[in-house]
Design a protein around this motif. Structure first.
Motif, PDB file in Angstrom:
ATOM      1  N   ARG A  11      -4.334   7.633   8.735  1.00 57.72           N
ATOM      2  CA  ARG A  11      -3.939   6.221   8.741  1.00 57.72           C
ATOM      3  C   ARG A  11      -2.443   6.025   8.921  1.00 57.72           C
ATOM      4  O   ARG A  11      -1.925   4.899   8.822  1.00 57.72           O
ATOM      5  CB  ARG A  11      -4.426   5.535   7.458  1.00 57.72           C
ATOM      6  N   THR A  12      -1.737   7.104   9.211  1.00 57.75           N
ATOM      7  CA  THR A  12      -0.280   7.000   9.381  1.00 57.75           C
ATOM      8  C   THR A  12       0.096   6.003  10.469  1.00 57.75           C
ATOM      9  O   THR A  12       1.002   5.173  10.296  1.00 57.75           O
ATOM     10  CB  THR A  12       0.313   8.383   9.687  1.00 57.75           C
ATOM     11  N   TRP A  27      -5.889   9.911   4.455  1.00 59.54           N
ATOM     12  CA  TRP A  27      -4.646   9.129   4.425  1.00 59.54           C
ATOM     13  C   TRP A  27      -3.707   9.517   5.563  1.00 59.54           C
ATOM     14  O   TRP A  27      -3.020   8.652   6.123  1.00 59.54           O
ATOM     15  CB  TRP A  27      -3.946   9.269   3.071  1.00 59.54           C
ATOM     16  N   ARG A  28      -3.702  10.769   5.950  1.00 56.96           N
ATOM     17  CA  ARG A  28      -2.839  11.163   7.080  1.00 56.96           C
ATOM     18  C   ARG A  28      -3.320  10.522   8.383  1.00 56.96           C
ATOM     19  O   ARG A  28      -2.501  10.226   9.267  1.00 56.96           O
ATOM     20  CB  ARG A  28      -2.783  12.678   7.207  1.00 56.96           C
ATOM     21  N   HIS A  54       0.866  -1.186   0.000  1.00 52.60           N
ATOM     22  CA  HIS A  54       0.000   0.000   0.000  1.00 52.60           C
ATOM     23  C   HIS A  54       0.899   1.231   0.000  1.00 52.60           C
ATOM     24  O   HIS A  54       1.807   1.354   0.828  1.00 52.60           O
ATOM     25  CB  HIS A  54      -0.882  -0.020   1.247  1.00 52.60           C
ATOM     26  N   ARG A  55       0.631   2.166  -0.904  1.00 45.75           N
ATOM     27  CA  ARG A  55       1.532   3.310  -1.035  1.00 45.75           C
ATOM     28  C   ARG A  55       1.592   4.159   0.230  1.00 45.75           C
ATOM     29  O   ARG A  55       2.605   4.816   0.497  1.00 45.75           O
ATOM     30  CB  ARG A  55       1.142   4.170  -2.238  1.00 45.75           C
ATOM     31  N   GLU A  56       0.536   4.142   1.038  1.00 43.82           N
ATOM     32  CA  GLU A  56       0.573   4.912   2.285  1.00 43.82           C
ATOM     33  C   GLU A  56       1.626   4.380   3.259  1.00 43.82           C
ATOM     34  O   GLU A  56       2.063   5.108   4.152  1.00 43.82           O
ATOM     35  CB  GLU A  56      -0.806   4.907   2.940  1.00 43.82           C
ATOM     36  N   THR A  57       2.063   3.133   3.084  1.00 43.48           N
ATOM     37  CA  THR A  57       3.084   2.569   3.968  1.00 43.48           C
ATOM     38  C   THR A  57       4.410   3.295   3.796  1.00 43.48           C
ATOM     39  O   THR A  57       5.077   3.643   4.776  1.00 43.48           O
ATOM     40  CB  THR A  57       3.248   1.068   3.708  1.00 43.48           C
ATOM     41  N   HIS A 100      -0.052   2.369   9.331  1.00 41.16           N
ATOM     42  CA  HIS A 100       1.036   1.943   8.445  1.00 41.16           C
ATOM     43  C   HIS A 100       2.395   1.966   9.136  1.00 41.16           C
ATOM     44  O   HIS A 100       3.334   1.324   8.648  1.00 41.16           O
ATOM     45  CB  HIS A 100       1.046   2.816   7.190  1.00 41.16           C
ATOM     46  N   LEU A 153       4.803   6.327   2.675  1.00 45.29           N
ATOM     47  CA  LEU A 153       4.623   7.697   3.159  1.00 45.29           C
ATOM     48  C   LEU A 153       4.678   7.738   4.686  1.00 45.29           C
ATOM     49  O   LEU A 153       5.248   8.667   5.272  1.00 45.29           O
ATOM     50  CB  LEU A 153       3.299   8.263   2.654  1.00 45.29           C
ATOM     51  N   ALA A 154       4.094   6.747   5.332  1.00 46.83           N
ATOM     52  CA  ALA A 154       4.134   6.692   6.796  1.00 46.83           C
ATOM     53  C   ALA A 154       5.556   6.487   7.295  1.00 46.83           C
ATOM     54  O   ALA A 154       5.969   7.070   8.304  1.00 46.83           O
ATOM     55  CB  ALA A 154       3.228   5.575   7.298  1.00 46.83           C
ATOM     56  N   LEU A 197      -4.409  10.523  -3.465  1.00 43.93           N
ATOM     57  CA  LEU A 197      -4.428   9.818  -2.190  1.00 43.93           C
ATOM     58  C   LEU A 197      -5.839   9.844  -1.621  1.00 43.93           C
ATOM     59  O   LEU A 197      -6.540  10.863  -1.722  1.00 43.93           O
ATOM     60  CB  LEU A 197      -3.451  10.470  -1.215  1.00 43.93           C
TER      61      LEU A 197
END
Length: 291
Positions: A257-258, A254-255, A216-219, A261, A221-222, A250
């Motif tokens: 969910r930091t 999404w922030r 997952h791309r948010e991973t 992740h 970013l986190a 995004l």
């Protein structure tokens, strides 16, 4: 001993006569070549580590979205790659990096948990073993291979009580709702903490030391936010703009969910380095459940 072994690895994989060596920390050695230039020889943390990192470097560099060191070769113990001279962070480099990372993620992967081409299923996250096994959905992959194994290890080490473990059980049970809208698998660096964003003398931000897989791309970013990456808001702002311009913005929230992740790297740090990270992981899990 490490320097002599590194020199022999360079002789095998570069085909040039090594000169001076300089320890870079850990099991990485900077080796000068008699013909000019420098390379890095890095000893892997365990079985398949050099192969996994080489496969990740090549997979991430395939389209040139973000600069990565070129791979000269690897064997059971050693990876030999280009040396990238360090530089200083800049706003321009941060924004270019954010745009490139967005493009890199959108290159995709065959499945969540899929290893890079020619990469092993049993890979490494730093000094910790990591399993890459394809799944149809991110939630089941993340629970099975990025949370549960490390929670079990932390319990066995006495870092978590059964009550602490139950918090992570709740997270895993609720992952389908906590994860946000479904996304296709992204091509991840996998260990994108601040130390693996290398600000180079050429004025760009390079990625090094990947632990790549389809995720997952948010991973990623986190991970950038976990240990204080310089100019992070410039990176994230450019990333969000590039993703939006590509028609893949995004997802809302999404922030928020930091913490979700960040559980994986925090759990890895807990089992490697102890109770301080264990407390952070439990706190992040509780925040994720409230998000």
């Amino acid at each position: 001993m490490t320097s002599r072994e590194a020199v022999r690895a360079v002789e095998r994989h570069v085909g040039a006569t090594p000169g001076h060596t300089y320890a870079l920390g850990g099991d990485a050695v900077l080796v000068s070549l008699s013909r000019g230039g420098q390379v890095v020889a890095k000893r892997g943390a365990g079985a398949n580590a050099a192969r996994a990192e080489a496969a990740g470097l090549r997979w991430l560099a395939e389209h040139g979205d973000v600069p990565l060191p070129g791979v000269h070769g690897y064997d059971e113990q050693w990876l030999v790659m280009d040396y990238v001279a360090p530089g200083a962070p800049s706003t321009a480099a941060a924004e270019e990096f954010g745009r490139g990372l967005a493009a890199l993620h959108l290159r995709g992967a065959p499945a969540f948990g899929a290893p890079p081409p020619d990469g092993p299923a049993d890979a490494w996250m730093g000094l910790a073993p990591m399993r890459n096994e394809p799944h149809d959905d991110w939630a089941s992959f993340y629970a099975r291979h990025r949370i549960e194994p490390y929670v079990r290890s932390a319990v066995e080490q006495g870092l978590f009580s059964e009550d602490h473990a139950a918090v992570f059980d709740d997270v895993c049970a609720r992952l389908p709702e906590l994860a946000g809208p479904p996304e296709p698998p992204a091509r991840l660096h996998g260990d994108a903490w601040s130390g693996n964003v290398h600000w180079a003398a050429d004025g760009r931000a390079w990625l090094i030391d990947p632990a790549s897989y389809g995720g997952h791309r948010e991973t990623d970013l986190a991970m950038l936010g976990l240990f204080g990456t310089p100019l992070l808001e410039h990176i994230l702002g450019a990333y969000a703009e590039a993703a939006r311009d590509a028609g893949t913005p995004l997802a809302e929230g999404w922030r928020d969910r930091t913490d979700l992740h960040q559980l994986f790297p925090l759990l890895v740090h807990a089992v490697l380095f102890g109770s301080g990270y264990a407390r952070q992981a439990v706190a992040a899990a509780r925040r994720a459940l409230r998000a």
